[in-house]
Every structure is written in C-alpha cells, then in structure tokens.
Enzyme design. Structure first.
Site, short mmCIF file in Angstrom:
data_model
loop_
_atom_site.label_atom_id
_atom_site.label_comp_id
_atom_site.label_asym_id
_atom_site.label_seq_id
_atom_site.Cartn_x
_atom_site.Cartn_y
_atom_site.Cartn_z
N ILE A 56 0.82 -1.22 0.00
CA ILE A 56 0.00 0.00 0.00
C ILE A 56 0.85 1.26 0.00
O ILE A 56 0.33 2.37 -0.08
CB ILE A 56 -0.98 0.05 1.20
CG1 ILE A 56 -0.25 -0.22 2.52
CG2 ILE A 56 -2.14 -0.91 1.01
CD1 ILE A 56 -1.10 0.01 3.75
N GLY A 57 2.14 1.11 0.10
CA GLY A 57 2.99 2.31 0.09
C GLY A 57 4.46 1.97 0.08
O GLY A 57 4.85 0.82 0.35
N GLN A 58 5.24 2.96 -0.26
CA GLN A 58 6.70 2.80 -0.27
C GLN A 58 7.31 4.01 0.40
O GLN A 58 7.07 5.15 -0.04
CB GLN A 58 7.18 2.69 -1.72
CG GLN A 58 8.69 2.74 -1.91
CD GLN A 58 9.36 1.39 -1.62
OE1 GLN A 58 8.93 0.36 -2.15
NE2 GLN A 58 10.38 1.40 -0.79
N GLY A 59 8.03 3.82 1.48
CA GLY A 59 8.68 4.95 2.14
C GLY A 59 10.18 4.87 1.96
O GLY A 59 10.69 3.97 1.28
N PHE A 61 12.35 3.87 3.93
CA PHE A 61 13.01 2.72 4.57
C PHE A 61 12.39 1.38 4.17
O PHE A 61 12.74 0.35 4.73
CB PHE A 61 12.97 2.87 6.09
CG PHE A 61 13.76 4.06 6.54
CD1 PHE A 61 15.12 4.11 6.33
CD2 PHE A 61 13.12 5.14 7.12
CE1 PHE A 61 15.86 5.22 6.72
CE2 PHE A 61 13.85 6.25 7.51
CZ PHE A 61 15.23 6.30 7.31
N GLY A 62 11.47 1.38 3.25
CA GLY A 62 10.93 0.10 2.80
C GLY A 62 9.45 0.20 2.47
O GLY A 62 8.86 1.28 2.49
N LYS A 78 4.97 -2.07 8.18
CA LYS A 78 6.09 -1.37 7.55
C LYS A 78 7.31 -2.28 7.66
O LYS A 78 7.79 -2.54 8.75
CB LYS A 78 6.34 -0.03 8.25
CG LYS A 78 7.27 0.87 7.47
CD LYS A 78 7.67 2.10 8.27
CE LYS A 78 6.66 3.21 8.21
NZ LYS A 78 7.21 4.49 8.76
N ASP A 175 9.66 15.42 11.26
CA ASP A 175 9.35 15.14 9.87
C ASP A 175 7.86 15.31 9.59
O ASP A 175 7.23 14.47 8.96
CB ASP A 175 9.82 13.72 9.50
CG ASP A 175 10.09 13.56 8.01
OD1 ASP A 175 10.22 14.59 7.31
OD2 ASP A 175 10.18 12.41 7.54
N1 LIG Z 1 -0.91 2.80 8.91
C1 LIG Z 1 -1.06 2.96 7.60
N2 LIG Z 1 -2.26 2.75 7.01
C2 LIG Z 1 -2.43 2.93 5.69
N3 LIG Z 1 -1.45 3.33 4.83
C3 LIG Z 1 -0.24 3.56 5.34
C4 LIG Z 1 0.04 3.38 6.75
N4 LIG Z 1 1.33 3.69 6.96
C5 LIG Z 1 1.85 4.05 5.77
N5 LIG Z 1 0.92 3.97 4.78
C6 LIG Z 1 1.10 4.28 3.35
O1 LIG Z 1 2.43 3.95 2.99
C7 LIG Z 1 3.12 5.12 2.50
C8 LIG Z 1 4.57 5.05 2.90
O2 LIG Z 1 4.66 5.28 4.29
P1 LIG Z 1 6.04 5.51 5.05
O3 LIG Z 1 5.73 6.05 6.40
O4 LIG Z 1 6.83 4.25 4.99
O5 LIG Z 1 6.84 6.53 4.15
P2 LIG Z 1 6.68 8.10 3.83
O6 LIG Z 1 6.37 8.83 5.08
O7 LIG Z 1 5.73 8.28 2.68
O8 LIG Z 1 8.14 8.44 3.33
P3 LIG Z 1 9.49 8.52 4.17
O9 LIG Z 1 9.56 7.33 5.07
O10 LIG Z 1 10.54 8.50 3.14
O11 LIG Z 1 9.42 9.80 4.95
C9 LIG Z 1 2.35 6.30 3.10
O12 LIG Z 1 2.51 7.47 2.33
C10 LIG Z 1 0.92 5.79 3.13
O13 LIG Z 1 0.30 6.03 1.88
#
Ligand SMILES: Nc1ncnc2c1ncn2[C@@H]1O[C@H](COP(=O)(O)OP(=O)(O)OP(=O)(O)O)[C@@H](O)[C@H]1O
Length: 368
Positions: A56-59, A61-62, A78, A175
């Site tokens: 559902i997402g890529q941040g 760190f993974g 995550k 952040d």
């Molecule tokens: N608890 C959750 N429920 C639903 N979607 C989520 C949840 N946590 C993260 N996501 C989805 O995954 C995406 C990536 O989240 P993540 O926190 O790993 O990275 P980020 O904040 O977008 O980037 P970075 O870690 O580089 O700052 C989010 O933008 C969101 O769309």
C-alpha cells in the site's frame, strides 16, 4: 548478528516495561503474545506472504503492506529493507517512542517484529492513506472540501502539542509533512512516521549532528546550523498548513523562482493584499474567506525566519479553535537554504549524545 541481538534485547526491555500486563487492554487486540512482539509467521499469513498485491505504500526505509489479523483486524506492516542500516536506528526509535504514546491524532503502533534480518512495525490500518495522496492529486483534491481541510489542520495541530508537552516523554517529530499525515475512514488525521523523532531538548534548542528530515519542510536554522527545537516542528506545520490551503507542494521546482517556494509565494501575496489567490482552485468558491485568511496568517506565523516569533503548537491550536483570536502580523518567512553548515556534524553538544546519555538508551549502547 551481535547488533541485531542487542536491538532485540533492547526492544524487549522497552516493550515489556512498564506495562507488560496492560498491552492487550491498551490495544484491544488479541495477538498471540502478551507483549508487542508479533511473530514473522503471523505477519506472513496476515499479508499473504508479503504479496505485491498487499503493498500500500513505499517509504524511504521500505514497503508498507496491508494485512489482516486472525481476529479480523486490518493492519499496516512497515517492512524495513534489510540493507537499510540507518533504518535500524529509526526502527528502535520509532518503537520506543510510539509504544509510550496514545492520542487520537497519532497513529497507533500495534506491535513489531524482529526476526533474523527482518524488522517490521505493525500499525493500525488507515484506509485513506496519506494526505499527500489527496492534496496533490488533481482528481482527488476536490474531495477535500474546506471543512475537511480545516478539520485536518486542526487535528494535526492537536497531535503535535501532545508530543511536545503532554506525552510521557517530550518528543520532537522532525518530519511533519503531508505524506506523514494518515487519514482514517472519516478523513480524520493521524500523524505517523516517528522514525526521525527525538526527545525534546531540555534547553530551548540543541544541535543535532545528523540533520534529517524532508527538503521543503525543514526550518532554516535546523537545515543550515542543526538547531533543533519545538519551533522546528512548528515551521514544518506552517508549511503543511500552506499546502493544505493551496494544494501546492512546499517546493515545486517546475515553477518560476518566485512561485517555487510556497512560504515565500504566500508571503508575497499576503503583503500585496492578495492572499486569497493562494487558495487551491479545486475549492472553487466553496470556502469561508475568514477561516482561510486566518489559516494563511497562522501558516505564515509558523514559517517566520525569527524562531522566537513563531508561536508554539498549543497557541496554534487555540488560534485555530477560536474566531476571536487577534493574530499578530507575520514577519518574513524562513529563507531558502542550500547547504548545511559543516561544523554541525562535529558538534559536541549533540542531541544524539543527550539521547544516548538518557537512561532509556543505556541498554542499547551496552554491548553494541
Ligand atoms: N498505517 C497505515 N495505514 C495505511 N497506509 C499507510 C500506513 N502507513 C503508511 N501507509 C502508506 O504507505 C506510505 C509510505 O509510508 P512511510 O511512512 O513508509 O513513508 P513516507 O512517510 O511516505 O516516506 P518517508 O519514510 O521516506 O518519509 C504512506 O505514504 C501511506 O500512503
């Protein structure tokens, strides 16, 4: 291996102290262990063996996967990339901080998993993903009317002072940005991603050796000199607020120099008496001009160059909750910065030192 064992021991210590017997009650969950550790096997089953369909997402760190626990609870997992060395620190940091805090506007950590090289965080699942998915998407941004945007701005402004002043440990998020604001089924906001969070400095501000955060949201004194304080979060909140109003990113290099930096653009419009030109065209005429005007002014107050002039988060929440608050005239917003001061990395009085010296970190340092 040694480091991983230490981290695991460290996490175990944190997560079992001081509320080993409270966890099930706190989270209303019936996971197979009485503490926050969830087995890899359970998460494999919940996410269909981390199937691509569940991503559902890529941040940074993974990847983030959607999962379904045996009790029917939806979760977000995550999964830190195994080669993500800085991620180990962020991981332990996030678990430690989140396991101690509870607030309506902060995402709830349900548990974690550390097995072999796998490190995962398990959160409540937020069905509407993150604010950036709406705000910067032309098709979706129209579904965020002004009332919803204002509610999101207020919710975030309620969550941050909890971190700064009310949580068991005072915390700087470091952040705050649109992709770290998750939305529940009713589009209520929850602040997420505490990977960069730090304990609040005891003095007004401290220096950080490792300047981390997101370009476009970082206060200039932090980006350039490493000065960290509650006002660095306030600065990021101000940028976020201007993004919520305008539907524009904090930095958009596709635009001309005058328009690329959102805070400076808003300031120019404000000074010219044309601040409503900042409003997202997706809102049409469907917004309350007083409320929008107040938010632009508050956003600009948060982004001021002079740190002491920025309001604290409790005052910001008060301003957003009252029509009768007389707002000060905002000063010049923090200028754009291009490079970090080299001395920052060598600073002796670092926040990291402060953090490590605190008793809660001693078990991590031992043996690592
Ligand atoms: N608890 C959750 N429920 C639903 N979607 C989520 C949840 N946590 C993260 N996501 C989805 O995954 C995406 C990536 O989240 P993540 O926190 O790993 O990275 P980020 O904040 O977008 O980037 P970075 O870690 O580089 O700052 C989010 O933008 C969101 O769309």
């Amino acid at each position: 291996m040694g480091l991983l064992r230490t981290i695991r021991r460290y996490l175990y210590g944190i997560l079992n102290y001081p509320r080993r017997n409270e966890v099930g009650g706190n989270f209303g969950m019936s996971f197979e262990t009485p503490d926050l550790f969830i087995s890899l096997r359970t998460l494999q089953v919940a996410t269909n063996f981390f199937s691509k369909k569940n991503v559902i997402g890529q941040g940074g760190f993974g990847r983030v996967y959607k999962g379904l626990m045996p009790n029917g609870q939806e979760i977000a997992v995550k999964k830190l990339s195994s080669n993500s060395t800085p991620g180990v620190i962020e991981f332990t940091n996030e678990v430690k901080l989140l396991s101690e805090i509870r607030h309506l506007n902060l995402v709830t950590l349900l548990g974690c998993c550390v097995e072999g090289s796998d490190k995962m965080l398990v959160y409540e699942y937020l069905p509407n993903k993150s604010l950036d998915c709406f705000l910067f998407d032309k098709e979706k941004s129209s579904s965020l009317d002004w009332t919803t945007r204002f509610n999101i701005a207020k919710g975030v402004a309620r969550g941050i002072p909890y971190l700064h002043e009310e949580a068991p440990m005072k915390i700087l998020h470091r952040d705050i940005k649109a992709s770290n604001i998750l939305l529940d089924e009713s589009l209520n906001p929850k602040i997420s991603d505490f990977g960069l969070a730090r304990l609040c400095p005891e003095e007004d501000s401290l220096m950080s050796t490792r300047v981390s955060g997101t370009h476009g949201y970082m206060a200039p004194e932090y980006a350039m000199h490493g000065y960290l304080s509650v006002k660095t979060d306030v600065f990021s909140y101000g940028i976020l607020l201007l993004e919520i109003i305008s539907g524009r990113r904090s930095l958009d290099r596709r635009l001309s120099t005058d328009h690329a930096d959102l805070a400076n653009f808003a300031w120019t419009l404000y000074q010219a008496g044309k601040m409503l030109e900042l409003v997202d065209p997706a809102l049409g005429d469907h917004y309350n001009t007083d409320s929008v005007g107040m938010c632009i002014q508050i956003g600009l107050l948060c982004c001021q160059q002079t740190v002491a002039d920025r309001p604290d988060m409790n005052s910001i929440h008060l301003m957003l909750s009252s029509d009768s608050f007389t707002l000060l005239e905002p000063g010049k917003p923090g200028g754009r910065w291009t490079s970090m001061k080299s001395g920052v990395r060598n600073s002796i009085n670092t926040l990291e030192d402060h953090f490590r010296n605190s008793s809660s970190f001693s078990s991590f340092d031992e043996g690592s």
